[in-house]
Design an enzyme around this catalytic site. Structure first.
Site, PDB file in Angstrom:
ATOM      1  N   LYS A  42       0.826  -1.219   0.000  1.00 39.91           N
ATOM      2  CA  LYS A  42       0.000   0.000   0.000  1.00 39.91           C
ATOM      3  C   LYS A  42       0.851   1.255   0.000  1.00 39.91           C
ATOM      4  CE  LYS A  42      -4.435  -1.615   1.501  1.00 39.91           C
ATOM      5  NZ  LYS A  42      -5.542  -1.557   2.436  1.00 39.91           N
ATOM      6  N   LYS A  53      -3.385 -10.910  -6.959  1.00 39.61           N
ATOM      7  CA  LYS A  53      -4.597 -11.395  -6.294  1.00 39.61           C
ATOM      8  C   LYS A  53      -5.798 -10.556  -6.745  1.00 39.61           C
ATOM      9  CE  LYS A  53      -4.611  -8.713  -2.120  1.00 39.61           C
ATOM     10  NZ  LYS A  53      -4.410  -8.467  -0.756  1.00 39.61           N
ATOM     11  N   LYS A  77     -10.253  -5.092  -5.750  1.00 41.66           N
ATOM     12  CA  LYS A  77     -11.112  -4.060  -6.355  1.00 41.66           C
ATOM     13  C   LYS A  77     -10.303  -3.061  -7.172  1.00 41.66           C
ATOM     14  CE  LYS A  77     -10.700  -1.167  -2.304  1.00 41.66           C
ATOM     15  NZ  LYS A  77      -9.755  -1.940  -1.510  1.00 41.66           N
TER      16      LYS A  77
HETATM   17  P1  TYM Z   1      -9.579  -7.094   3.539  1.00 42.80           P
HETATM   18  O1  TYM Z   1     -10.676  -6.141   3.821  1.00 42.80           O
HETATM   19  O2  TYM Z   1      -8.531  -6.700   2.549  1.00 42.80           O
HETATM   20  O3  TYM Z   1     -10.144  -8.475   3.048  1.00 42.80           O
HETATM   21  C1  TYM Z   1     -11.178  -9.122   3.745  1.00 42.80           C
HETATM   22  C2  TYM Z   1     -11.036 -10.638   3.681  1.00 42.80           C
HETATM   23  O4  TYM Z   1     -11.057 -11.099   2.328  1.00 42.80           O
HETATM   24  C3  TYM Z   1      -9.889 -11.886   2.091  1.00 42.80           C
HETATM   25  N1  TYM Z   1      -9.461 -11.664   0.697  1.00 42.80           N
HETATM   26  C4  TYM Z   1      -9.207 -12.646  -0.172  1.00 42.80           C
HETATM   27  N2  TYM Z   1      -9.270 -13.989  -0.054  1.00 42.80           N
HETATM   28  C5  TYM Z   1      -8.960 -14.721  -1.146  1.00 42.80           C
HETATM   29  N3  TYM Z   1      -8.591 -14.169  -2.325  1.00 42.80           N
HETATM   30  C6  TYM Z   1      -8.517 -12.833  -2.504  1.00 42.80           C
HETATM   31  N4  TYM Z   1      -8.163 -12.324  -3.664  1.00 42.80           N
HETATM   32  C7  TYM Z   1      -8.825 -12.007  -1.382  1.00 42.80           C
HETATM   33  N5  TYM Z   1      -8.864 -10.660  -1.197  1.00 42.80           N
HETATM   34  C8  TYM Z   1      -9.244 -10.475   0.080  1.00 42.80           C
HETATM   35  C9  TYM Z   1      -8.852 -11.373   3.083  1.00 42.80           C
HETATM   36  O5  TYM Z   1      -7.839 -12.318   3.326  1.00 42.80           O
HETATM   37  C10 TYM Z   1      -9.708 -11.098   4.298  1.00 42.80           C
HETATM   38  O6  TYM Z   1      -9.944 -12.275   5.040  1.00 42.80           O
HETATM   39  N6  TYM Z   1      -6.963  -6.220   7.655  1.00 42.80           N
HETATM   40  C11 TYM Z   1      -8.080  -6.947   7.101  1.00 42.80           C
HETATM   41  C12 TYM Z   1      -9.400  -6.585   7.740  1.00 42.80           C
HETATM   42  C13 TYM Z   1      -9.382  -6.713   9.229  1.00 42.80           C
HETATM   43  C14 TYM Z   1      -9.466  -7.947   9.966  1.00 42.80           C
HETATM   44  C15 TYM Z   1      -9.414  -7.565  11.334  1.00 42.80           C
HETATM   45  C16 TYM Z   1      -9.569  -9.288   9.599  1.00 42.80           C
HETATM   46  C17 TYM Z   1      -9.293  -5.695  10.129  1.00 42.80           C
HETATM   47  N7  TYM Z   1      -9.311  -6.218  11.396  1.00 42.80           N
HETATM   48  C18 TYM Z   1      -9.468  -8.534  12.349  1.00 42.80           C
HETATM   49  C19 TYM Z   1      -9.625 -10.256  10.621  1.00 42.80           C
HETATM   50  C20 TYM Z   1      -9.572  -9.875  11.975  1.00 42.80           C
HETATM   51  C21 TYM Z   1      -8.151  -6.620   5.621  1.00 42.80           C
HETATM   52  O7  TYM Z   1      -7.660  -5.612   5.166  1.00 42.80           O
HETATM   53  O8  TYM Z   1      -8.881  -7.516   4.912  1.00 42.80           O
END
Ligand code: TYM
Length: 332
Positions: A114, A196, A199
Site C-alpha cells: 500500500k 490477487k 477491487k
Molecule cells: P480485507 O478487507 O482486505 O479483506 C477481507 C477478507 O477477504 C480476504 N481476501 C481474499 N481472499 C482470497 N482471495 C482474494 N483475492 C482475497 N482478497 C481479500 C482477506 O484475506 C480477508 O480475510 N486487515 C483486514 C481486515 C481486518 C481484519 C481484522 C480481519 C481488520 N481487522 C481482524 C480479521 C480480523 C483486511 O484488510 O482484509
C-alpha cells in the site's frame, strides 16, 4: 455445558465486496454459529489509512452489513457490528501500538504494497494498522480468525504481540489461530492471474452485487494460459490462469481438481470458462437478491448494527478493563 469457542473476522468497507472476499473469508464464516460464538465486523476504521470519499464509505459500510446477512450470517446468531461503534478498538489499538515493534511493522507485506501504491499518503495509520487489527482480534479472545491467505501475516503478528503482552503481565489474551480455507484462500485476478483479485483491478474482479451478464463477460475474457495445450489441468506454476479458474470452480461447486479435469476432459477452455461463470452466477444470485431486499430496509439494518455494537462493546469492555488494570491505569 462447555463454553463455545469464539470466531471473529472483519472486512474493510473500502470497496464493494468481491469473490475473493467471499471465497477467502465470508463463505467460511456462515453456518458456524451453532459451534462458535461468532463476531463479524465492518472494519471502517482501517479504511481511512487510505483516503476515502465519506459518502461512499458510509454507503458501503451499510451495504456490507446487508451482504453479510445475505451471505447467511443471521444477526440473531452472529454478532454483526461496525468497528467504529465500539471505542475499545481504538483504545486497545493505542495500547498495542506500544507493544508492537517498528521492525515487525516494517516487514508487513500489506504496508509495503500500500505504501508503494499511495506514495503521497504514507501515513502513520498505514504503518501501525496491524496493531489496530491485533486489538480488533484480541478484544474478543477468539480461538479462530477465518481470513484469506493475505491476512495470515497480520494474524501471526497478532499472536506475537499477544504472547509478548502475556509474557509481561500474565495470561490476559487468548492466542488466536488463523483459519484459512483449503480452496479459495487466494483468488487471483481474472485479467492478471499473477496478482490477487482486488477491487483495484475491476476488470479482473467479480463483485458480489454485479449483474450476471457482466460476471459472465469477465469469465469469458479471463486470461487462460499461453500454452497451446488448451487442456483443463491444475498446475499453478505452469498454468496460473486455468488453475485459478479451477480453484474458483472447486470452491463454488465443492468438486475436486480431479473431478474438474475429468468433467472438462477434451473440452478445452472455450467450454470451461463460461461453465465457471455460470457456477459463480448461480452462487451469487441469491446473495445479490437477498442483499438488495435487506438494503431497502434501513431501519432493520440500524437495529442490527446497534444490537451488535452493544453486545460487542460489552465483551470488548471486559478485556479492555483487564488490560488497563494490568498495565497500571487507575480504574475509572
Ligand atoms: P480485507 O478487507 O482486505 O479483506 C477481507 C477478507 O477477504 C480476504 N481476501 C481474499 N481472499 C482470497 N482471495 C482474494 N483475492 C482475497 N482478497 C481479500 C482477506 O484475506 C480477508 O480475510 N486487515 C483486514 C481486515 C481486518 C481484519 C481484522 C480481519 C481488520 N481487522 C481482524 C480479521 C480480523 C483486511 O484488510 O482484509
Amino acid at each position: 455445558m462447555d463454553e463455545k469457542k469464539v470466531m471473529l473476522s472483519g472486512i474493510q468497507p473500502s470497496g464493494d465486496l468481491h469473490l475473493g472476499n467471499y471465497l477467502g473469508a465470508i463463505k467460511n464464516w456462515a453456518g458456524r454459529s451453532e459451534e462458535f460464538d461468532c463476531y463479524y465486523f465492518m472494519a471502517d476504521m482501517h479504511t481511512i489509512t487510505v483516503r476515502q470519499n465519506p459518502a461512499d464509505l458510509r454507503r458501503r459500510t451499510l451495504e456490507q452489513l446487508a451482504q453479510y446477512i445475505a451471505c447467511g450470517l443471521d444477526p440473531e446468531k452472529n454478532t454483526l457490528f461496525i468497528q467504529s461503534h465500539v471505542p475499545a478498538h481504538a483504545e486497545l489499538g493505542w495500547v498495542l501500538n506500544c507493544y508492537t515493534m517498528f521492525g515487525e511493522l516494517s516487514r508487513m507485506t500489506q504496508f509495503k504494497d500500500k505504501s508503494a501504491k499511495h506514495k503521497d499518503n504514507i501515513n502513520g495509520g498505514l504503518f501501525t494498522y496491524p496493531a489496530l487489527m491485533a486489538a480488533d482480534i484480541l478484544l474478543y479472545q477468539p480461538d479462530f480468525v477465518p481470513v484469506g491467505n493475505d491476512q495470515k501475516q497480520h494474524v501471526e503478528l497478532t499472536r506475537d504481540v499477544a504472547e509478548r503482552f502475556n509474557h509481561i503481565y500474565g495470561d490476559v489474551f487468548k492466542i488466536p489461530e488463523p483459519y484459512i480455507p483449503k480452496t479459495g484462500a487466494r483468488i487471483m485476478s481474472l485479467s492478471a492471474p499473477e496478482s490477487k483479485m482486488s477491487k483495484s483491478m475491476p476488470e479482473g474482479c467479480v463483485f458480489l452485487m454485479e449483474k450476471p451478464e457482466d460476471i459472465q463477460r469477465k469469465f469469458k475474457r479471463a486470461i487462460t494460459d499461453s500454452d497451446t495445450e488448451n487442456c483443463v489441468r491444475y498446475d499453478p506454476a505452469a498454468k496460473p490462469g486455468v488453475s485459478n479458474l479451477m480453484n474458483i470452480y472447486s470452491a463454488v461447486t465443492g468438486k475436486s481438481y480431479e473431478e474438474i479435469e475429468q468433467e472438462f476432459d477434451g473440452k478445452g477452455y472455450g467450454a470451461f470458462k463460461p461453465a465457471v461463470g455460470d457456477a459463480v452466477i448461480e452462487t451469487l444470485r441469491p446473495i445479490r437478491e437477498e442483499a438488495q431486499r435487506i438494503l431497502a430496509d434501513k431501519a432493520y439494518l440500524e437495529t442490527v448494527y446497534r444490537a451488535g455494537a452493544e453486545k460487542a462493546g460489552y465483551i470488548a469492555g471486559k478485556t479492555l478493563r483487564k488490560v488497563y488494570k494490568k498495565i497500571g491505569f487507575v480504574a475509572r
